[in-house]
Scaffold this motif. Structure first.
Motif, PDB file in Angstrom:
ATOM      1  N   ARG A 152       0.826  -1.211   0.000  1.00  0.00           N
ATOM      2  CA  ARG A 152       0.000   0.000   0.000  1.00  0.00           C
ATOM      3  C   ARG A 152       0.860   1.262   0.000  1.00  0.00           C
ATOM      4  NH1 ARG A 152      -5.596  -0.215   3.352  1.00  0.00           N
ATOM      5  NH2 ARG A 152      -6.377  -2.228   2.627  1.00  0.00           N
ATOM      6  N   GLU A 153       0.267   2.338  -0.497  1.00  0.00           N
ATOM      7  CA  GLU A 153       0.882   3.647  -0.380  1.00  0.00           C
ATOM      8  C   GLU A 153       0.644   4.170   1.041  1.00  0.00           C
ATOM      9  OE1 GLU A 153       2.862   5.189  -2.620  1.00  0.00           O
ATOM     10  OE2 GLU A 153       2.687   3.242  -3.633  1.00  0.00           O
ATOM     11  N   TYR A 154       1.413   5.182   1.424  1.00  0.00           N
ATOM     12  CA  TYR A 154       1.310   5.706   2.784  1.00  0.00           C
ATOM     13  C   TYR A 154       0.785   7.134   2.755  1.00  0.00           C
ATOM     14  CZ  TYR A 154       2.317   6.153   7.742  1.00  0.00           C
ATOM     15  OH  TYR A 154       2.178   6.309   9.094  1.00  0.00           O
ATOM     16  N   ASN A 155      -0.171   7.419   3.649  1.00  0.00           N
ATOM     17  CA  ASN A 155      -0.836   8.717   3.695  1.00  0.00           C
ATOM     18  C   ASN A 155      -0.401   9.471   4.949  1.00  0.00           C
ATOM     19  OD1 ASN A 155      -2.741  10.831   4.112  1.00  0.00           O
ATOM     20  ND2 ASN A 155      -4.245   9.763   2.854  1.00  0.00           N
ATOM     21  N   ASP A 156       0.432  10.503   4.771  1.00  0.00           N
ATOM     22  CA  ASP A 156       0.931  11.268   5.915  1.00  0.00           C
ATOM     23  C   ASP A 156      -0.179  12.025   6.641  1.00  0.00           C
ATOM     24  OD1 ASP A 156       3.519  10.416   5.526  1.00  0.00           O
ATOM     25  OD2 ASP A 156       4.129  12.184   4.385  1.00  0.00           O
ATOM     26  N   ASP A 157      -1.220  12.413   5.929  1.00  0.00           N
ATOM     27  CA  ASP A 157      -2.331  13.123   6.577  1.00  0.00           C
ATOM     28  C   ASP A 157      -3.029  12.226   7.601  1.00  0.00           C
ATOM     29  OD1 ASP A 157      -1.881  15.438   5.147  1.00  0.00           O
ATOM     30  OD2 ASP A 157      -3.324  14.951   3.567  1.00  0.00           O
ATOM     31  N   LEU A 158      -3.172  10.935   7.272  1.00  0.00           N
ATOM     32  CA  LEU A 158      -3.781   9.995   8.218  1.00  0.00           C
ATOM     33  C   LEU A 158      -2.877   9.793   9.436  1.00  0.00           C
ATOM     34  CD1 LEU A 158      -5.300   7.276   5.829  1.00  0.00           C
ATOM     35  CD2 LEU A 158      -6.512   9.075   7.085  1.00  0.00           C
ATOM     36  N   LEU A 159      -1.560   9.760   9.203  1.00  0.00           N
ATOM     37  CA  LEU A 159      -0.607   9.666  10.321  1.00  0.00           C
ATOM     38  C   LEU A 159      -0.755  10.870  11.237  1.00  0.00           C
ATOM     39  CD1 LEU A 159       2.000   8.693  11.815  1.00  0.00           C
ATOM     40  CD2 LEU A 159       3.287  10.024  10.106  1.00  0.00           C
ATOM     41  N   ILE A 160      -0.764  12.066  10.669  1.00  0.00           N
ATOM     42  CA  ILE A 160      -0.858  13.299  11.472  1.00  0.00           C
ATOM     43  C   ILE A 160      -2.159  13.323  12.270  1.00  0.00           C
ATOM     44  CG2 ILE A 160      -1.123  15.812  11.296  1.00  0.00           C
ATOM     45  CD1 ILE A 160       0.845  15.600   8.850  1.00  0.00           C
ATOM     46  N   GLU A 161      -3.254  12.920  11.634  1.00  0.00           N
ATOM     47  CA  GLU A 161      -4.542  12.858  12.335  1.00  0.00           C
ATOM     48  C   GLU A 161      -4.468  11.880  13.508  1.00  0.00           C
ATOM     49  OE1 GLU A 161      -9.240  11.643  11.494  1.00  0.00           O
ATOM     50  OE2 GLU A 161      -7.737  11.434   9.902  1.00  0.00           O
ATOM     51  N   ALA A 162      -3.841  10.722  13.283  1.00  0.00           N
ATOM     52  CA  ALA A 162      -3.735   9.709  14.334  1.00  0.00           C
ATOM     53  C   ALA A 162      -2.855  10.192  15.487  1.00  0.00           C
ATOM     54  CB  ALA A 162      -3.181   8.407  13.748  1.00  0.00           C
ATOM     55  N   VAL A 163      -1.769  10.893  15.192  1.00  0.00           N
ATOM     56  CA  VAL A 163      -0.888  11.416  16.251  1.00  0.00           C
ATOM     57  C   VAL A 163      -1.644  12.440  17.097  1.00  0.00           C
ATOM     58  CG1 VAL A 163       1.182  12.792  16.711  1.00  0.00           C
ATOM     59  CG2 VAL A 163       1.266  10.940  15.038  1.00  0.00           C
ATOM     60  N   ASN A 164      -2.370  13.334  16.446  1.00  0.00           N
ATOM     61  CA  ASN A 164      -3.159  14.314  17.203  1.00  0.00           C
ATOM     62  C   ASN A 164      -4.221  13.629  18.061  1.00  0.00           C
ATOM     63  OD1 ASN A 164      -2.070  16.923  16.624  1.00  0.00           O
ATOM     64  ND2 ASN A 164      -2.911  16.811  14.557  1.00  0.00           N
ATOM     65  N   ASN A 165      -4.866  12.596  17.513  1.00  0.00           N
ATOM     66  CA  ASN A 165      -5.868  11.859  18.289  1.00  0.00           C
ATOM     67  C   ASN A 165      -5.241  11.170  19.495  1.00  0.00           C
ATOM     68  OD1 ASN A 165      -8.212  12.453  16.821  1.00  0.00           O
ATOM     69  ND2 ASN A 165      -7.855  10.790  15.363  1.00  0.00           N
ATOM     70  N   GLU A 166      -4.045  10.583  19.302  1.00  0.00           N
ATOM     71  CA  GLU A 166      -3.391   9.896  20.416  1.00  0.00           C
ATOM     72  C   GLU A 166      -3.025  10.872  21.523  1.00  0.00           C
ATOM     73  OE1 GLU A 166       0.673   7.402  21.410  1.00  0.00           O
ATOM     74  OE2 GLU A 166      -0.357   7.019  19.513  1.00  0.00           O
ATOM     75  N   CYS A 167      -2.467  12.018  21.153  1.00  0.00           N
ATOM     76  CA  CYS A 167      -2.119  13.015  22.168  1.00  0.00           C
ATOM     77  C   CYS A 167      -3.377  13.480  22.901  1.00  0.00           C
ATOM     78  CB  CYS A 167      -1.409  14.196  21.532  1.00  0.00           C
ATOM     79  SG  CYS A 167       0.228  13.800  20.857  1.00  0.00           S
ATOM     80  N   ARG A 168      -4.442  13.704  22.158  1.00  0.00           N
ATOM     81  CA  ARG A 168      -5.698  14.159  22.766  1.00  0.00           C
ATOM     82  C   ARG A 168      -6.266  13.091  23.701  1.00  0.00           C
ATOM     83  NH1 ARG A 168     -11.394  14.543  20.672  1.00  0.00           N
ATOM     84  NH2 ARG A 168     -10.682  13.512  18.758  1.00  0.00           N
ATOM     85  N   ALA A 169      -6.338  11.840  23.249  1.00  0.00           N
ATOM     86  CA  ALA A 169      -6.937  10.769  24.051  1.00  0.00           C
ATOM     87  C   ALA A 169      -6.164  10.519  25.334  1.00  0.00           C
ATOM     88  CB  ALA A 169      -7.020   9.483  23.228  1.00  0.00           C
ATOM     89  N   THR A 170      -4.837  10.470  25.244  1.00  0.00           N
ATOM     90  CA  THR A 170      -4.024  10.139  26.420  1.00  0.00           C
ATOM     91  C   THR A 170      -3.967  11.286  27.426  1.00  0.00           C
ATOM     92  OG1 THR A 170      -2.053  10.706  25.125  1.00  0.00           O
ATOM     93  CG2 THR A 170      -2.649   8.385  25.232  1.00  0.00           C
ATOM     94  N   ALA A 171      -4.021  12.530  26.935  1.00  0.00           N
ATOM     95  CA  ALA A 171      -4.090  13.672  27.853  1.00  0.00           C
ATOM     96  C   ALA A 171      -5.468  13.755  28.501  1.00  0.00           C
ATOM     97  CB  ALA A 171      -3.775  14.967  27.106  1.00  0.00           C
TER      98      ALA A 171
END
Length: 434
Positions: free
Chosen positions: A183-202
């Motif tokens: 598969r190709e890799y989508n950096d926008d999905l990575l960035i969204e996931a990183v922001n979600n992880e920071c939000r969820a864990t905080a």
């Protein structure tokens, strides 16, 4: 001693939490039917990175899956015995042995055959993390496996070069994911996931912070069913949004004096994973008017914290709250690496003194009357240095009750003996059954 009486009510979002958990395991099992991919790894793995492969990527995290097995005593025993029959030692991580047993039996804890993953994605800080998935790969006929070494030292000694060490492995891992999945890799999905992880864990840390209130709004036994969503998919928008909803409800409970139990008069703290097949221990404590308000485990396994200017512990400020706009893959990976290296539960792999300091901070800030320490034979990592923690807590002036057991192997937990120890401990605290 007068016995207080507080209002109590069931969490309104309880059923939604159950639905999210059930959807997680159902989506993993049915991923191939929808043309998606499955991956397996630990609850601490960098799940935000595989998220860049698409919106149809579904994980299963080993530790919460092992805990689910442990809760089902009949299935748990069969899994453990199947692993032992294969020749694996009984003193290994009980989550890991349960997970392997589920593969060996080819039985999924939620029905049907065990769904084989397309790849393994893990990180390594506990001694068994990478070996867990090496063996799982072999048992399943050779699943492609990638693991990131995160053992660079405690966060107070982290440097740019140590972060780069992780980030370079992450970049290599993305290339490995592309090659492995096609598969190709989508950096926008990575960035969204990183922001979600920071939000969820905080957010989880902020929820735990509200347990400083008397009466405590949610007890630890209930927290086990809530923090687990972060161990399943901490990078998920669904989980982060749920924690927003949960935070609002816990704030409502605090504002309206709604307690976890009606007669709170003794506040306790536990440590490490509980014996999952015997959570009745926490209900027994309630007979004394005692409530476990949490632990380093429930607060810090997924929650991410920081020291505030006034010296208290609070939720770590997220990149978005700091005004940081993540725009590139490298920036996202650096934030993800730094964020995870600050996890409280990663610190004490390097020294029991780091854990003792955090436990004493919790005991003071959450107004703890006593501590229950589970000498947990099922987890070498989180039980590391626990005897030193006991001595430090006692020296700091906190009564401590230690009991032996195993989070995932009921054969190593003596329920009657533990209840007897609780009786004696509560007597030393001046508590009798109400």
């Amino acid at each position: 001693m007068s016995i207080p009486t507080y209002k109590t009510e069931t969490l309104k979002c309880w059923n939604k939490a159950k639905e999210i958990r059930n959807d997680f395991y159902t989506n993993y099992a049915s991923a191939h039917e929808k043309g998606g991919l499955r991956w397996a790894g630990g609850a601490w793995s960098f799940g935000a990175i595989p998220a860049g492969l698409g919106n149809d990527i579904f994980p299963i995290t080993g530790e919460p899956y092992g805990a689910s097995i442990a809760f089902n005593k009949e299935f748990s025993l069969r899994c453990l015995e199947a692993t032992e029959k294969k020749g694996y030692a009984r003193d290994l991580c009980s989550y890991m042995r349960s997970y392997w047993g589920s593969i060996i039996l080819d039985e999924y804890a939620f029905g049907g055959k065990f769904p084989k993953p397309d790849f393994m994605w893990q990180d390594h800080i506990c001694c068994s993390h990478s070996k867990w998935y090496q063996v799982a790969s072999e048992l399943e006929g050779g699943i492609p496996t990638y693991s990131i070494d995160v053992a660079v030292g405690p966060y107070n000694s982290v440097s740019d070069s140590k972060i780069e060490y992780l980030v370079n492995q992450m970049h290599d891992g993305i290339e490995w994911l592309k090659k492995t999945t096609g598969r190709e890799y989508n950096d926008d999905l990575l960035i969204e996931a990183v922001n979600n992880e920071c939000r969820a864990t905080a957010l989880w840390a902020e929820i735990c912070l509200l347990n400083m209130t008397v009466p405590t709004p949610i007890d630890e036994k209930s927290m086990y069913s809530l923090y687990v969503l972060g161990t399943l998919e901490k990078h998920s928008k669904v989980v982060a949004d749920f924690y927003e909803e949960l935070l609002d409800e816990v704030k409502y409970r605090v504002a309206n004096g709604i307690g976890a139990i009606a007669h709170e008069r003794c506040r306790l703290m536990s440590d490490t994973q509980p014996p999952w097949g015997f959570l009745s221990v926490f209900r027994y404590l309630e007979k004394f008017g005692a409530v476990s308000v949490g632990s380093l485990y429930t607060f810090g396994l997924i929650g991410v914290w920081e020291d505030k200017p006034d010296g208290t512990w609070g939720p770590r400020t997220t990149p978005k709250e700091l005004g940081i706009d993540i725009t590139t893959r490298d920036q996202a990976l650096k934030i993800l690496a730094d964020w995870n290296l600050s996890k409280p539960e990663w610190q004490h792999f390097y020294s029991p003194h780091l854990k003792s300091d955090m436990m004493i901070k919790i005991a003071k800030q959450w107004k703890i009357d006593g501590v229950l320490l589970h000498y947990n034979r099922g987890c070498e990592g989180l039980s590391l240095g626990i005897a030193e923690n006991r001595l430090a807590l006692i020296e700091a002036g906190y009564p401590v009750m230690a009991f032996e057991g195993n989070m995932g192997d009921e054969r190593e937990f003596d329920e009657a003996k533990t209840m007897g120890r609780i009786d004696s401990f509560m007597e030393t605290l001046g508590m009798t059954i109400i």
